[in-house]
Design an enzyme around this catalytic site. Structure first.
Site, PDB file in Angstrom:
ATOM      1  N   GLN A 294     -26.640  10.620   1.875  1.00  0.00           N
ATOM      2  CA  GLN A 294     -28.108  10.556   1.781  1.00  0.00           C
ATOM      3  C   GLN A 294     -28.511  10.549   0.306  1.00  0.00           C
ATOM      4  O   GLN A 294     -28.123  11.448  -0.449  1.00  0.00           O
ATOM      5  CB  GLN A 294     -28.758  11.734   2.501  1.00  0.00           C
ATOM      6  CG  GLN A 294     -30.274  11.535   2.597  1.00  0.00           C
ATOM      7  CD  GLN A 294     -31.019  12.673   3.251  1.00  0.00           C
ATOM      8  OE1 GLN A 294     -30.938  13.807   2.797  1.00  0.00           O
ATOM      9  NE2 GLN A 294     -31.759  12.387   4.312  1.00  0.00           N
TER      10      GLN A 294
ATOM     11  N   TYR B 116     -40.444  14.094  -0.442  1.00  0.00           N
ATOM     12  CA  TYR B 116     -39.823  13.777  -1.740  1.00  0.00           C
ATOM     13  C   TYR B 116     -40.369  12.455  -2.301  1.00  0.00           C
ATOM     14  O   TYR B 116     -41.272  11.856  -1.729  1.00  0.00           O
ATOM     15  CB  TYR B 116     -38.295  13.820  -1.607  1.00  0.00           C
ATOM     16  CG  TYR B 116     -37.853  15.204  -1.192  1.00  0.00           C
ATOM     17  CD1 TYR B 116     -38.153  16.307  -1.994  1.00  0.00           C
ATOM     18  CD2 TYR B 116     -37.206  15.428   0.014  1.00  0.00           C
ATOM     19  CE1 TYR B 116     -37.806  17.601  -1.596  1.00  0.00           C
ATOM     20  CE2 TYR B 116     -36.856  16.716   0.416  1.00  0.00           C
ATOM     21  CZ  TYR B 116     -37.171  17.799  -0.400  1.00  0.00           C
ATOM     22  OH  TYR B 116     -36.841  19.078  -0.005  1.00  0.00           O
TER      23      TYR B 116
ATOM     24  N   ARG C 258     -34.773   7.126   6.272  1.00  0.00           N
ATOM     25  CA  ARG C 258     -35.402   8.280   6.932  1.00  0.00           C
ATOM     26  C   ARG C 258     -36.847   8.442   6.474  1.00  0.00           C
ATOM     27  O   ARG C 258     -37.151   8.285   5.285  1.00  0.00           O
ATOM     28  CB  ARG C 258     -34.616   9.557   6.615  1.00  0.00           C
ATOM     29  CG  ARG C 258     -35.071  10.719   7.495  1.00  0.00           C
ATOM     30  CD  ARG C 258     -34.169  11.921   7.433  1.00  0.00           C
ATOM     31  NE  ARG C 258     -34.221  12.614   8.719  1.00  0.00           N
ATOM     32  CZ  ARG C 258     -33.938  13.885   8.900  1.00  0.00           C
ATOM     33  NH1 ARG C 258     -33.542  14.620   7.893  1.00  0.00           N
ATOM     34  NH2 ARG C 258     -34.019  14.432  10.102  1.00  0.00           N
TER      35      ARG C 258
ATOM     36  N   GLY D  79     -28.891  19.338  13.506  1.00  0.00           N
ATOM     37  CA  GLY D  79     -28.662  20.068  12.268  1.00  0.00           C
ATOM     38  C   GLY D  79     -28.188  21.471  12.556  1.00  0.00           C
ATOM     39  O   GLY D  79     -26.989  21.773  12.548  1.00  0.00           O
ATOM     40  N   ARG D  80     -29.150  22.345  12.858  1.00  0.00           N
ATOM     41  CA  ARG D  80     -28.852  23.780  12.950  1.00  0.00           C
ATOM     42  C   ARG D  80     -27.779  24.114  13.979  1.00  0.00           C
ATOM     43  O   ARG D  80     -26.964  25.002  13.747  1.00  0.00           O
ATOM     44  CB  ARG D  80     -30.148  24.547  13.212  1.00  0.00           C
ATOM     45  CG  ARG D  80     -31.051  24.559  11.991  1.00  0.00           C
ATOM     46  CD  ARG D  80     -32.453  25.009  12.296  1.00  0.00           C
ATOM     47  NE  ARG D  80     -33.179  24.029  13.104  1.00  0.00           N
ATOM     48  CZ  ARG D  80     -34.432  24.180  13.516  1.00  0.00           C
ATOM     49  NH1 ARG D  80     -35.084  25.280  13.206  1.00  0.00           N
ATOM     50  NH2 ARG D  80     -35.025  23.234  14.231  1.00  0.00           N
TER      51      ARG D  80
END
Ligand SMILES: Cc1cc2nc3c(=O)[nH]c(=O)nc-3n(C[C@H](O)[C@H](O)[C@H](O)COP(=O)(O)O)c2cc1C
Length: 367
Positions: A100, A172, A224, A315-316
């Site tokens: 990424q 971002y 993304r 993810g988690r």
């Protein structure tokens, strides 16, 4: 499981062996200059081999794009050696490795940047208590950011990655160009929806062309995005539907939505009860595969998310149980570990950075 175990062939010609993807997760394990650590290699190796692809943590393409301490870097050729170790540690048992790439823009501070002022599309502070006012990038600097994303993509090819994900989400720099909150420019990069999109347009085209020129080997390029912002002005669903409509026409391998909950409907558009995922998937209409994400905890969740996407990212759950995918695919869901004790940290390769993040942001996953 209906779809999760099925392979999927992407536009580049690369096939993922199943539709489970490890979501990009920052782990704050790298050295101060963005080179990889052995702990980080172990952390990824443990979570590879079962999922179709691992998307790495965000890596910064410029030094001034560094968002936090311990971040992995891709802004210099010196990173290639470590990145190739990372690509090899992920490419186990057919799992594809995706780097990424990102730039933090205004979501950083002058301490992380060792005295430099953060940069953004415009000199507008983020709406959070500790944010600093960024400096607006000059025209020449905007073009240099695009060049540096292209250079990062080439480094990913040289390091042996199977692909890259352009991180246009989570507030971002790329999102800062698209957002009417952070982009107040009145030149070619801002002023209307189309102009706010022009940075993304030139960035994606530039990366695709550069990769095609550099290698004839198949290489995954994904994008993304975050579907809405709560700032006013901010990104709304109509902006996002425009964005995905444009991106679906490009030779990308996938789009990847960033959501905390895949069942969520738009918070800024309460009249529409459809989920965000459904609306985005409908707009794409089969032109490019979509990765969904957001609190997918078990096989039933994954199956439900796959009604409106072609792949699912987790993810988690993979922090707590690196073997989540094989357990779901083989019907052993009752053995999935959902919480972690301090004693299990080492076994799970959860180093200080990611452990502190888990303590602060996800106490429900710690026993
Ligand atoms: C520790 C942590 C770090 C993250 N870092 C990134 C990142 O570097 N890049 C990114 O796009 N998303 C990042 N995310 C968001 C995840 O990719 C994902 O969208 C989010 O965790 C929701 O999925 P989950 O419910 O399966 O965890 C991060 C999430 C967590 C928990």
């Amino acid at each position: 499981m209906k779809n999760l175990g099925e392979p999927i062939k992407l536009n580049s010609g690369i096939t993922l062996k199943n539709r489970a993807v490890m979501a990009p997760m920052t782990n704050m394990m790298s050295f101060f200059d963005g080179t990889i650590t052995d702990n980080e290699l172990d952390y990824y190796a443990l979570r590879s081999g079962e999922v179709g692809a691992v998307i790495t943590a965000a890596t910064n393409v410029q030094e001034i794009g560094k968002g936090w301490e311990g971040e992995l870097g891709v802004y210099d050729d010196k990173h290639i050696e470590g990145l190739s170790k990372l690509a090899s540690s992920i490419k186990k048992a057919g799992t594809k490795s995706i780097l990424q790439i990102f730039h933090g823009g205004r979501m950083t501070n002058s301490s992380i940047l060792r005295g430099e002022q953060p940069v953004s599309a415009s000199a507008v502070k983020a709406l959070r208590s500790d944010s600093e006012e960024p400096r607006a990038l000059s025209e020449e600097e905007v073009l240099q950011v695009i060049e540096d994303f292209k250079a990062a993509a080439v480094r990913a090819v040289k390091a042996g990655f199977d692909g890259i994900e352009i991180h246009g989400a989570n507030t971002y720099l790329i999102q800062q160009f698209f957002s009417p909150h952070s982009n107040r420019r009145d030149d070619q990069w801002g002023g209307s929806l189309e102009k706010r999109y022009s940075f993304i347009d030139q960035l994606v085209n530039g990366i695709v062309e550069t990769v095609n020129e550099y290698t004839s080997e198949p290489f995954i390029i994904g994008y993304r995005f975050s579907p809405e912002e709560y700032e006013n002005p901010g990104i709304r669903m109509e902006d996002t539907l425009y964005l995905v409509d444009q991106l679906a026409e490009k030779p990308l391998d996938y789009l990847h939505i960033s959501l905390g909950d895949f069942r969520k409907s738009a918070q800024t558009d309460e009249e529409n009860e459809q989920t965000i995922l459904e609306r985005v998937h409908e707009k794409i209409n089969g032109r490019v595969p979509l990765i969904s994400v957001g609190d997918i905890r078990n096989g039933a969740d994954a199956e439900e998310a796959l009604h409106n996407s072609e792949m699912v990212a987790m993810g988690r759950v993979l922090l707590a149980d690196p073997h989540w995918t094989s357990k779901v695919l083989s019907g052993r869901e009752d053995t999935i570990r959902t919480t972690v004790t301090a004693e299990e940290r080492n076994e799970l390769k959860l180093n200080t950075g990611v452990w502190m993040f888990m303590q602060a942001m996800m106490p429900d996953r710690i026993k």
